[in-house]
Design a protein around this motif. Structure first.
Motif, PDB file in Angstrom:
ATOM      1  N   MET A  17      26.362  47.760  22.236  1.00 57.06           N
ATOM      2  CA  MET A  17      27.473  48.385  22.597  1.00 57.06           C
ATOM      3  C   MET A  17      28.090  49.354  24.124  1.00 57.06           C
ATOM      4  N   THR A  18      28.920  48.720  24.395  1.00 58.86           N
ATOM      5  CA  THR A  18      29.473  49.667  25.804  1.00 58.86           C
ATOM      6  C   THR A  18      30.825  49.441  25.372  1.00 58.86           C
ATOM      7  N   ILE A  19      31.130  50.618  26.741  1.00 56.77           N
ATOM      8  CA  ILE A  19      32.543  50.597  26.586  1.00 56.77           C
ATOM      9  C   ILE A  19      32.871  51.221  28.583  1.00 56.77           C
ATOM     10  N   LYS A  20      33.552  50.775  28.528  1.00 57.55           N
ATOM     11  CA  LYS A  20      33.632  50.829  29.889  1.00 57.55           C
ATOM     12  C   LYS A  20      34.951  50.672  30.610  1.00 57.55           C
ATOM     13  N   LYS A  21      35.473  50.839  32.276  1.00 55.99           N
ATOM     14  CA  LYS A  21      37.396  50.844  32.179  1.00 55.99           C
ATOM     15  C   LYS A  21      37.201  48.544  32.856  1.00 55.99           C
ATOM     16  N   ILE A  22      37.836  48.997  32.035  1.00 62.04           N
ATOM     17  CA  ILE A  22      38.588  47.682  33.028  1.00 62.04           C
ATOM     18  C   ILE A  22      39.847  47.193  33.857  1.00 62.04           C
ATOM     19  N   ASP A  23      39.016  46.199  34.424  1.00 63.00           N
ATOM     20  CA  ASP A  23      40.250  46.005  35.818  1.00 63.00           C
ATOM     21  C   ASP A  23      41.425  44.392  35.505  1.00 63.00           C
ATOM     22  N   ILE A  24      42.866  45.514  33.980  1.00 60.70           N
ATOM     23  CA  ILE A  24      43.474  45.058  34.105  1.00 60.70           C
ATOM     24  C   ILE A  24      44.529  43.653  34.268  1.00 60.70           C
ATOM     25  N   ARG A  25      44.122  44.644  36.210  1.00 58.45           N
ATOM     26  CA  ARG A  25      45.090  43.221  36.942  1.00 58.45           C
ATOM     27  C   ARG A  25      44.240  41.594  37.163  1.00 58.45           C
ATOM     28  N   ASN A  26      42.799  41.494  36.337  1.00 57.19           N
ATOM     29  CA  ASN A  26      41.856  40.496  36.650  1.00 57.19           C
ATOM     30  C   ASN A  26      42.050  39.660  35.754  1.00 57.19           C
ATOM     31  N   ARG A  27      43.058  38.649  36.064  1.00 60.30           N
ATOM     32  CA  ARG A  27      43.811  37.300  35.318  1.00 60.30           C
ATOM     33  C   ARG A  27      43.066  37.109  33.684  1.00 60.30           C
ATOM     34  N   ASP A  28      42.010  36.609  33.734  1.00 59.30           N
ATOM     35  CA  ASP A  28      40.661  36.397  33.095  1.00 59.30           C
ATOM     36  C   ASP A  28      40.895  38.025  32.023  1.00 59.30           C
ATOM     37  N   ILE A  29      40.906  39.059  32.712  1.00 56.27           N
ATOM     38  CA  ILE A  29      40.539  40.366  31.331  1.00 56.27           C
ATOM     39  C   ILE A  29      41.679  40.263  30.927  1.00 56.27           C
ATOM     40  N   ALA A  30      43.294  40.017  31.376  1.00 49.90           N
ATOM     41  CA  ALA A  30      44.388  40.881  31.271  1.00 49.90           C
ATOM     42  C   ALA A  30      43.998  39.228  30.394  1.00 49.90           C
ATOM     43  N   GLU A  31      43.808  37.903  30.294  1.00 54.06           N
ATOM     44  CA  GLU A  31      44.250  37.148  28.704  1.00 54.06           C
ATOM     45  C   GLU A  31      43.495  37.358  27.931  1.00 54.06           C
ATOM     46  N   THR A  32      42.422  38.533  28.802  1.00 55.69           N
ATOM     47  CA  THR A  32      41.865  38.703  26.704  1.00 55.69           C
ATOM     48  C   THR A  32      42.005  39.616  26.087  1.00 55.69           C
ATOM     49  N   VAL A  33      42.026  40.811  26.888  1.00 55.10           N
ATOM     50  CA  VAL A  33      43.002  41.985  26.347  1.00 55.10           C
ATOM     51  C   VAL A  33      44.063  41.318  25.308  1.00 55.10           C
TER      52      VAL A  33
END
Length: 150
Positions: free
Chosen positions: A1-17
């Motif tokens: 389990m990890t909590i970390k800051k994520i870069d929503i500008r990254n398209r792949d991350i934004a798609e997952t979110v």
């Protein structure tokens, strides 16, 4: 389990979110009996341009939930707290809220949710938030606004 800051500008991350957000808010829409809520209208692009800070909750390498907020001076305004429905009732939302609440220079935290979303209302009250006001948006939707001093 990890909590970390994520870069929503990254398209792949934004798609997952976005996929988690849509699944999560569909549950809220069912609870409140109203599906024309703004988070269900988001796109990858609107997430990437929202200007919010995002933190993600990961199990292994899989993003299971996220929280986002904006800061205005020392006031943290939570915009979204989402958990994939497959991961409900595992404490993920509590862990995300606790994590960002511990960040520096916060005097007060504010958040809103649909008044009829009893699980969310109960969640915020359990975490020490106090209802400030209720606002009728239209015939089907009313929002409750909460705040908490740190």
């Amino acid at each position: 389990m990890t909590i970390k800051k994520i870069d929503i500008r990254n398209r792949d991350i934004a798609e997952t979110v976005l996929n988690i957000q849509l699944a999560s808010y569909k549950v809220e829409a069912e609870i409140i009996g109203y599906d024309d809520i703004p988070p269900l209208l988001d796109t990858i692009e609107s997430l990437q341009q929202c200007g919010e800070r995002f933190y993600g909750f990961y199990l292994e390498d899989e993003l299971c939930g996220a929280i986002s907020f904006k800061m205005d001076k020392n006031v943290m305004d939570i915009h979204r707290l989402i958990v994939h429905p497959d991961q409900f009732r595992k404490g993920i939302a509590s862990k995300l809220l606790t994590y960002i609440s511990a960040l520096d220079n916060i005097e007060r935290i504010v958040v809103s949710t649909a008044t009829l979303n009893t699980p969310a209302v109960t969640f915020y009250e359990k975490h020490g938030f106090h209802k400030e006001k209720e606002e009728k948006i239209n015939e089907q939707l009313s929002l409750s606004f909460f705040r908490k001093k740190k």
